[in-house]
Design an enzyme around this catalytic site. Sequence first.
Site, PDB file in Angstrom:
ATOM      1  N   HIS A 242     -82.973 -20.832 -26.189  1.00 16.57           N
ATOM      2  CA  HIS A 242     -82.711 -21.818 -25.140  1.00 16.57           C
ATOM      3  C   HIS A 242     -83.558 -23.104 -25.266  1.00 16.57           C
ATOM      4  O   HIS A 242     -83.034 -24.168 -25.529  1.00 16.57           O
ATOM      5  CB  HIS A 242     -83.001 -21.199 -23.759  1.00 16.57           C
ATOM      6  CG  HIS A 242     -82.259 -19.953 -23.467  1.00 16.57           C
ATOM      7  ND1 HIS A 242     -80.906 -19.894 -23.198  1.00 16.57           N
ATOM      8  CD2 HIS A 242     -82.692 -18.676 -23.388  1.00 16.57           C
ATOM      9  CE1 HIS A 242     -80.545 -18.652 -22.959  1.00 16.57           C
ATOM     10  NE2 HIS A 242     -81.593 -17.889 -23.064  1.00 16.57           N
TER      11      HIS A 242
HETATM   12  O1  RIB Z   1     -82.438 -18.935 -18.737  1.00 14.79           O
HETATM   13  C1  RIB Z   1     -83.250 -19.243 -19.845  1.00 14.79           C
HETATM   14  C2  RIB Z   1     -84.474 -19.967 -19.417  1.00 14.79           C
HETATM   15  O2  RIB Z   1     -85.249 -19.146 -18.537  1.00 14.79           O
HETATM   16  C3  RIB Z   1     -85.421 -20.302 -20.586  1.00 14.79           C
HETATM   17  O3  RIB Z   1     -86.144 -21.452 -20.279  1.00 14.79           O
HETATM   18  C4  RIB Z   1     -86.335 -19.122 -20.620  1.00 14.79           C
HETATM   19  O4  RIB Z   1     -87.608 -19.419 -21.214  1.00 14.79           O
HETATM   20  C5  RIB Z   1     -86.509 -18.850 -19.145  1.00 14.79           C
HETATM   21  O5  RIB Z   1     -87.501 -19.748 -18.643  1.00 14.79           O
END
Ligand code: RIB
Length: 312
Positions: A242
Amino acid sequence: MKRKKIIIDTDPGQDDAVAILLALASEELQVLGITCVAGNVPLRLTAENARKVLELTKYTNVPVFAGAEHPISRKLVTAEHVHGKTGLDGPILDPPKIRLQEIGAVEFIINTVFSHSKEKVTICTLGPLTNIALAFRKEPRIKKLIEQVVMMGGGFFEGGNITPAAEFNIYVDPEAAAEVLGSGIPVVMLPLDVTHKALTSRRRIEAFRDIGNKAGTAIAEMLDFFERFDVEKYGSEGGPLHDPNVIAYLLRPDFYGGRKVNVEVEINSDLTRGMTVVDWWNVTKKKKNVYYVNSIDDDEFFKFLTDRIGLL
Ligand code: RIB
Ligand code: CA
């Protein structure tokens, strides 16, 4: 070269760690500071993990600040089931030697935005948006002095990951997210609709390990651990990476595609708390407050990311 000045607000988190390392490796960016927030794990651990990540590099002079221990008006929800009990499970990393800065994250954000009002600061958020919203509440004048907010969060066509409707960063502090999206500051959103197209794989993880430096090896060990949850959940070959997409977007926006749309956050319903309602077809004719990214050249992304980590 004129370096883009950024603040990274983060809840490390293995994917946050990769994003921070990409930023440090990229001379186009100047990381003015790293502000930590409770999210994946409690603040004590996110603040410790951010310093552990810095100590994988020579950039131990980047200041780290502790921010909010809990969302503005919600009980903290964490994600140890994804990131492990330390939040950075995978590699064995020593307790950090770097100390936290004396002042808090909110004060640092306000001071830094004011002191860089000419060449405006970009705020990169990798976790819940609590620190940013608190800074806006404490000093509303900074909103006009910020270049843009580039955030990992939200989802629409892809649904949610912490509930069927909501992505984790927005779910944890929906009020904060609503305030940032409603701030009038240009927002670029990297949601699940794009990060779910940036999947790790055995080959991609081994490419990090093959770099042969501390950061590459640690990333491979982090992703070996981090991907297992999503592989099990989605039955995919790898897990979505992500947060590095926030930094990669700043460096190589040509990897991405999206659309300016209206995005609002559900804060009243329990069922859809934290849902990002994306007006993709401009049905409401409301202000298009977000550049919503939903496509990526994932091969180019991973090649670029690996090349940059090799510079550390
Ligand atoms: O949903 C994914 C996000 O939530 C990313 O930033 C992960 O590190 C968590 O913070
Ligand atoms: Ca994160």
